[in-house]
Design an enzyme around this catalytic site. Sequence first.
Site, PDB file in Angstrom:
ATOM      1  N   LYS A 159       3.941   0.811   9.528  1.00  0.00           N
ATOM      2  CA  LYS A 159       4.134   2.237   8.778  1.00  0.00           C
ATOM      3  C   LYS A 159       3.370   3.220   9.432  1.00  0.00           C
ATOM      4  O   LYS A 159       3.882   4.435   9.465  1.00  0.00           O
ATOM      5  CB  LYS A 159       3.595   1.942   7.288  1.00  0.00           C
ATOM      6  CG  LYS A 159       4.458   1.308   6.274  1.00  0.00           C
ATOM      7  CD  LYS A 159       4.217   1.401   4.978  1.00  0.00           C
ATOM      8  CE  LYS A 159       2.912   0.178   4.883  1.00  0.00           C
ATOM      9  NZ  LYS A 159       2.403   0.058   3.541  1.00  0.00           N
ATOM     10  N   ARG A 187       4.870 -12.434  10.237  1.00  0.00           N
ATOM     11  CA  ARG A 187       5.603 -11.334   9.998  1.00  0.00           C
ATOM     12  C   ARG A 187       6.901 -11.120  10.606  1.00  0.00           C
ATOM     13  O   ARG A 187       7.056 -11.972  11.561  1.00  0.00           O
ATOM     14  CB  ARG A 187       4.613 -10.032  10.732  1.00  0.00           C
ATOM     15  CG  ARG A 187       3.344  -9.727  10.051  1.00  0.00           C
ATOM     16  CD  ARG A 187       2.883  -8.775  10.891  1.00  0.00           C
ATOM     17  NE  ARG A 187       3.258  -7.204  10.653  1.00  0.00           N
ATOM     18  CZ  ARG A 187       2.785  -6.555   9.612  1.00  0.00           C
ATOM     19  NH1 ARG A 187       1.842  -7.138   8.942  1.00  0.00           N
ATOM     20  NH2 ARG A 187       3.257  -5.324   9.366  1.00  0.00           N
ATOM     21  N   GLU A 197       0.872  -1.031  -0.045  1.00  0.00           N
ATOM     22  CA  GLU A 197      -0.091  -0.092  -0.009  1.00  0.00           C
ATOM     23  C   GLU A 197       0.929   1.244  -0.072  1.00  0.00           C
ATOM     24  O   GLU A 197       1.719   1.377   0.849  1.00  0.00           O
ATOM     25  CB  GLU A 197      -0.886   0.001   1.154  1.00  0.00           C
ATOM     26  CG  GLU A 197      -1.922   0.715   1.028  1.00  0.00           C
ATOM     27  CD  GLU A 197      -2.743   0.834   2.452  1.00  0.00           C
ATOM     28  OE1 GLU A 197      -2.558  -0.213   3.216  1.00  0.00           O
ATOM     29  OE2 GLU A 197      -3.533   1.686   2.894  1.00  0.00           O
TER      30      GLU A 197
HETATM   31  P1  ATP Z   1       2.277  -2.130   7.880  1.00  0.00           P
HETATM   32  O1  ATP Z   1       1.702  -2.379   9.160  1.00  0.00           O
HETATM   33  O2  ATP Z   1       4.015  -1.974   7.981  1.00  0.00           O
HETATM   34  O3  ATP Z   1       1.837  -0.964   7.258  1.00  0.00           O
HETATM   35  P2  ATP Z   1       1.279  -3.762   5.852  1.00  0.00           P
HETATM   36  O4  ATP Z   1       1.116  -5.161   6.102  1.00  0.00           O
HETATM   37  O5  ATP Z   1      -0.090  -2.961   5.980  1.00  0.00           O
HETATM   38  O6  ATP Z   1       2.253  -3.317   6.718  1.00  0.00           O
HETATM   39  P3  ATP Z   1       1.536  -3.420   2.929  1.00  0.00           P
HETATM   40  O7  ATP Z   1       2.035  -2.226   2.231  1.00  0.00           O
HETATM   41  O8  ATP Z   1       0.283  -3.698   2.850  1.00  0.00           O
HETATM   42  O9  ATP Z   1       1.929  -3.357   4.296  1.00  0.00           O
HETATM   43  O10 ATP Z   1       2.606  -4.934   2.809  1.00  0.00           O
HETATM   44  C1  ATP Z   1       2.801  -5.318   1.682  1.00  0.00           C
HETATM   45  C2  ATP Z   1       3.307  -6.662   1.751  1.00  0.00           C
HETATM   46  O11 ATP Z   1       4.125  -6.959   2.519  1.00  0.00           O
HETATM   47  C3  ATP Z   1       2.042  -7.607   2.352  1.00  0.00           C
HETATM   48  O12 ATP Z   1       1.985  -8.610   1.518  1.00  0.00           O
HETATM   49  C4  ATP Z   1       2.534  -7.622   3.807  1.00  0.00           C
HETATM   50  O13 ATP Z   1       1.955  -9.044   4.161  1.00  0.00           O
HETATM   51  C5  ATP Z   1       3.937  -7.687   3.625  1.00  0.00           C
HETATM   52  N1  ATP Z   1       4.565  -7.568   4.915  1.00  0.00           N
HETATM   53  C6  ATP Z   1       4.347  -6.175   5.824  1.00  0.00           C
HETATM   54  N2  ATP Z   1       4.923  -6.039   6.687  1.00  0.00           N
HETATM   55  C7  ATP Z   1       5.475  -7.301   7.017  1.00  0.00           C
HETATM   56  C8  ATP Z   1       6.398  -7.833   7.731  1.00  0.00           C
HETATM   57  N3  ATP Z   1       6.662  -7.127   8.964  1.00  0.00           N
HETATM   58  N4  ATP Z   1       6.995  -9.195   7.881  1.00  0.00           N
HETATM   59  C9  ATP Z   1       6.769  -9.687   6.600  1.00  0.00           C
HETATM   60  N5  ATP Z   1       5.713  -9.229   5.616  1.00  0.00           N
HETATM   61  C10 ATP Z   1       5.229  -7.910   5.629  1.00  0.00           C
HETATM   62 MG    MG Z   2      -1.894  -2.634   4.564  1.00  0.00          MG
END
Ligand code: ATP
Ligand code: MG
Length: 557
Positions: A271, A261, A35
Amino acid sequence: MNKAQSYLNNFIIQIINKDLASGKYTSVHTRFPPEPNGYLHIGHAKSICLNFGIAQNYQGQCYLRFDDTNPVKEHIEFIESIKNDILWLGFKWSGKIHYSSDYFDQLYNYARELISKGLAYVDHLSSDQIREYRGTLTQLGKNSPYRDRSVDENLALFAQMRRGELIEGSACLRAKIDMASPFIVMRDPVLYRIKFQNHHRTGTKWCIYPMYDFSHCICDALEGITHSLCTLEFQDNRRLYDWVLNNISIDAHPHQYEFSRLNIEHTIMSKRKLHLLVSDNIVEGWDDPRMPTIAGLRRRGYTAASIREFCRRIGVTKQENHVESAALEACIREELNESAPRIMAVINPVKVIIDNFPVGYEEQITMPNHPNKPEMGIRQVTLSREIYIDSADFRETNYPKQYKRLVLGKEVRLRHAYVIKAERVEKNQQGDIVIIYCRYHPHTLNQTTADSSKVKGVIHWVSATNCVVASFRLYDKLFNLPNPAAAKDFRMILNDKSLVIRQGVVEASVLAAKAGEYYQFEREGYFCTDSYQFSKSRLVFNRIVGLRDTWSAKVRT
Ligand code: ATP
Ligand code: MG
């Protein structure tokens, strides 16, 4: 299996191998769906290595798809940084870049299909009421009073939502599933909400935007994704993923698999929280070298190879855990131990005058650039009558018995040069030592003589007449607690020594350095030139890591 591939030895790979062997798929197609609401962090690197790594390994495809369904938080700056970070990590997406917004028309039509089948309805409960009606794990949800309106009425209202005739918060589209489901995500989840918000790609065309759970599975299916990999918090959402695909006219049905994660001790991986660190000016920006972002790690001096190696070592499982930051540090330390030239820098300088050198004396000392790699060459370093040593390498009094550095009346070796003996000190009015007077022993240059054989200590030094002044940015953990995410307010547990800036001196040979070069400053750690602040007239070095893991020892004392 070679090293690059061995980070692909995990349960997901076993599933893929089975699917290929059974003929369920003939090729593999993954995607990385960030995102664009912040910079990528090291947790994303885990997902990038997995998704892009699978595509590489099986000569399949991996798309980069920006999940841009919430225009309120998304920004073009983030899109650019995400692309840049993926390429820097050494991966390249297949074909063009994809966006969830590419499919807004199709998504709208699938929503209408669900309404036509009596599987979705327009609701007028407020978001607070929706939450209240949803119930809890121990309490069943209850139906919205708007749940049973006719298909025609729902289609008309949804069209009104789309045309901008209903105000934000006054209506949303919900799936009609089961308010008594043991899975809360199945209790009539919201599929679309109204947002009068300009979108970076579709402008003002839409004022309704689909929710992640509705759009993600459809985008996966439209793109022919075979294995949709996400993190464990989406485990329950898999039911909704499958429900949507089972109830619309779409042929493909990718399967979602979840893995844990990445969490690293003493840092945060959300984020939203990283955003706060930036907006509250707790750090200098998304690429502050203390941030766990890819941009921050890069500026700190981590190489792409060291981050990929870290992802290989941690592997991919379903086990939730917190990895020690020492595991990440070990990867860059091991790499730079092999590749970084050795240089001498004095971070907390105190002057030494070698009394038995004539005034103005200088001598060129030949030094290897790496102790075990003759192919990395040698260099000439000036030794002069006046030099700097680190103030921590001299004690006038109160030194422990095993102290092997310089003390009055005792000897120590100057790295790659002579043995010296400290004779007296000169202090300023405040009582601080400003000069240490020493004598050197001839015939001890780089060799042990009968008189100097008992000298165990070796200290580093820099000529006072042929050196350059430099700033050293010494970084440490941003948070004092191993799990800052669990703290009530993470701003209360900041490590106030996470950045210490020192002015010191370094061998003149670094003047040949370009931004982004790596060094081992002997006895101090691995450093790189700071990509923003470094210039020939202003040398700024970031400490990447120390020579060994000192944090655990520090917390114990
Ligand atoms: P955040 O909480 O940091 O915003 P998010 O999952 O909302 O994380 P996205 O931009 O939606 O962030 O993530 C893109 C991809 O990266 C998704 O497939 C997500 O599962 C993966 N991802 C995000 N954070 C992690 C993490 N800490 N470990 C492994 N994969 C991750
Ligand atoms: Mg997300």
